[in-house]
Write an enzyme that holds these catalytic residues in place. Structure first.
Site, short mmCIF file in Angstrom:
data_model
loop_
_atom_site.label_atom_id
_atom_site.label_comp_id
_atom_site.label_asym_id
_atom_site.label_seq_id
_atom_site.Cartn_x
_atom_site.Cartn_y
_atom_site.Cartn_z
N THR A 26 2.28 -9.92 -4.26
CA THR A 26 1.55 -10.11 -3.02
C THR A 26 0.36 -9.15 -2.97
O THR A 26 0.24 -8.24 -3.79
CB THR A 26 2.47 -9.90 -1.80
OG1 THR A 26 1.81 -10.32 -0.60
CG2 THR A 26 2.87 -8.43 -1.65
N CYS A 27 -0.51 -9.35 -1.99
CA CYS A 27 -1.71 -8.51 -1.87
C CYS A 27 -1.35 -7.17 -1.25
O CYS A 27 -0.28 -6.99 -0.68
CB CYS A 27 -2.78 -9.21 -1.04
SG CYS A 27 -2.17 -9.86 0.53
N THR A 28 -2.27 -6.22 -1.35
CA THR A 28 -2.01 -4.86 -0.88
C THR A 28 -2.95 -4.40 0.22
O THR A 28 -2.68 -3.42 0.89
CB THR A 28 -2.13 -3.86 -2.04
OG1 THR A 28 -3.48 -3.87 -2.53
CG2 THR A 28 -1.18 -4.20 -3.17
N GLY A 29 -4.08 -5.09 0.38
CA GLY A 29 -5.10 -4.59 1.30
C GLY A 29 -6.04 -3.61 0.63
O GLY A 29 -6.92 -3.04 1.28
N GLN A 89 0.89 -11.41 2.13
CA GLN A 89 1.49 -10.32 2.89
C GLN A 89 1.00 -10.43 4.34
O GLN A 89 -0.08 -9.93 4.67
CB GLN A 89 1.12 -8.96 2.29
CG GLN A 89 1.76 -7.81 3.04
CD GLN A 89 1.44 -6.46 2.46
OE1 GLN A 89 1.90 -5.45 2.97
NE2 GLN A 89 0.63 -6.40 1.41
#
Length: 350
Positions: free
Chosen positions: A315-318, A224
């Site tokens: 995907t990643c989210t943070g 992301q």
């Protein structure tokens, strides 16, 4: 040396290191973006427009749009024909087009056919015979975007990197990239499709999934990115309006084009059922579908069947390594002969 001077020097070093890191990241992003522009030029013939034909356009305009998406030569030819057919062409439209430096002159409009005159000796028209009405299921509508994407040149990409297995595209978004698969899930986190090291990484298939998308749940990973590239726009599917404008995921392989209709988008833990790939029984597959529908932040009205394979974009989210953002779609168009392509459900009106 006084304490004040030491603090000033330390601050200057921190600022210098920060500026150097920022410059390196910008150069890294630029290099990754350049690599993927090259991929689009190779696979799509230099024409990387991902727009689908507008529903309001006429059939001739829609077919022209599909032709433009298939090749730059068709795009230039269509533009020249439109310019010739216009009653008051502008200077820009009447000028010759060029593709890759090759000029293409505009074509003369075709002369109109002479009007036919009815014959005086024609017999009285006979009553039309009754024809039986067609029976059976009507043919599904043609997906012109899928047809244009089928022209993609995967072999050109595979000459650069044989681990390219396809192309993924969500029309009118940044998601328009080669799709790769390695022997593990680590390599393409830090390497582009050209196998050059970059933090941009690649869009890649779960290494245990079948590259022909015959498994029930196929996982696709991507970073992301802050600029919205790669899978940086997937989190926008938390908004109903974004799904309504981008309801489909297209994946082109050597076998043909798959279309997946997005039916769920949500944040998920890495231990949840979404990442379990051994769901071979219908009951377990239905459990995955129910989980996705329950967790989804959008209501698409789509109720997938376990008979239809799904694709999960991850995907990643943070929010840490244990959390991911996923967009899940159900297959409604497949190139396989044993599958019956279904019409894509229209987005719900708001």
């Amino acid at each position: 040396m006084s304490k004040k001077k030491i603090m000033i020097i330390a601050l200057a070093l921190v600022l210098l290191l920060s500026a150097s890191f920022t410059c390196w990241k910008l150069m890294d992003y630029h290099k990754g973006a350049t690599d993927y522009r090259e991929a689009a030029a190779l696979a799509l013939g230099g024409f990387a427009n991902t727009r689908k034909p507008s529903a309001a356009s006429s059939p001739s305009q829609a077919s022209s749009t599909a032709a433009e998406a298939s090749s730059p030569e068709a795009s230039a030819s269509s533009a020249s024909e439109n310019a010739a057919a216009s009653e008051e062409p502008s200077e820009e439209a009447s000028a010759s087009s060029s593709v890759d430096g090759e000029p293409i002159s505009s074509q003369e409009p075709a002369s109109s056919a002479p009007e036919s005159t009815p014959s005086e000796d024609l017999d009285e028209p006979s009553e039309p015979e009754d024809t039986p009405s067609p029976t059976g299921t009507p043919a599904p509508p043609v997906d012109e975007f899928a047809q244009s994407l089928a022209q993609i040149d995967l072999e050109a990409l595979q000459k650069v990197n044989p681990q390219v297995i396809g192309w993924i595209c969500i029309p009118d978004t940044e998601v328009n990239y080669p799709l790769l698969q390695a022997e593990d899930n680590q390599h393409y986190l830090n390497y582009t499709w050209k196998n050059e090291r970059s933090s941009v990484g690649s869009i890649f298939l779960e290494h245990t999934n079948k590259p022909d998308f015959s498994g029930f749940n196929t996982l696709i990973y991507g970073h992301q990115m802050a600029d919205g590239s790669m899978f940086g726009q997937l989190e926008r599917y938390r908004d109903q309006s974004f799904w309504e404008e981008h309801p489909n995921i297209y994946i082109a392989t050597k076998e043909g084009v798959f279309r997946y209709d997005v039916f769920a988008a949500f944040r998920v833990g890495i231990e949840d059922i979404v990442y379990q790939l051994d769901l071979e029984k219908r009951k377990a597959q239905q459990k995955l579908i129910d989980f996705c529908l329950e967790q989804s932040t959008i209501d698409t009205g789509i109720q997938p069947s376990p008979k239809e394979n799904v694709v999960t974009l991850s995907t990643c989210t943070g929010w840490g390594y244990s959390q991911r953002w996923v967009v899940v779609g159900t297959c409604t168009l497949s190139p396989r002969e044993d599958s019956e392509p279904a019409a894509s459900p229209a987005p719900k009106e708001s």
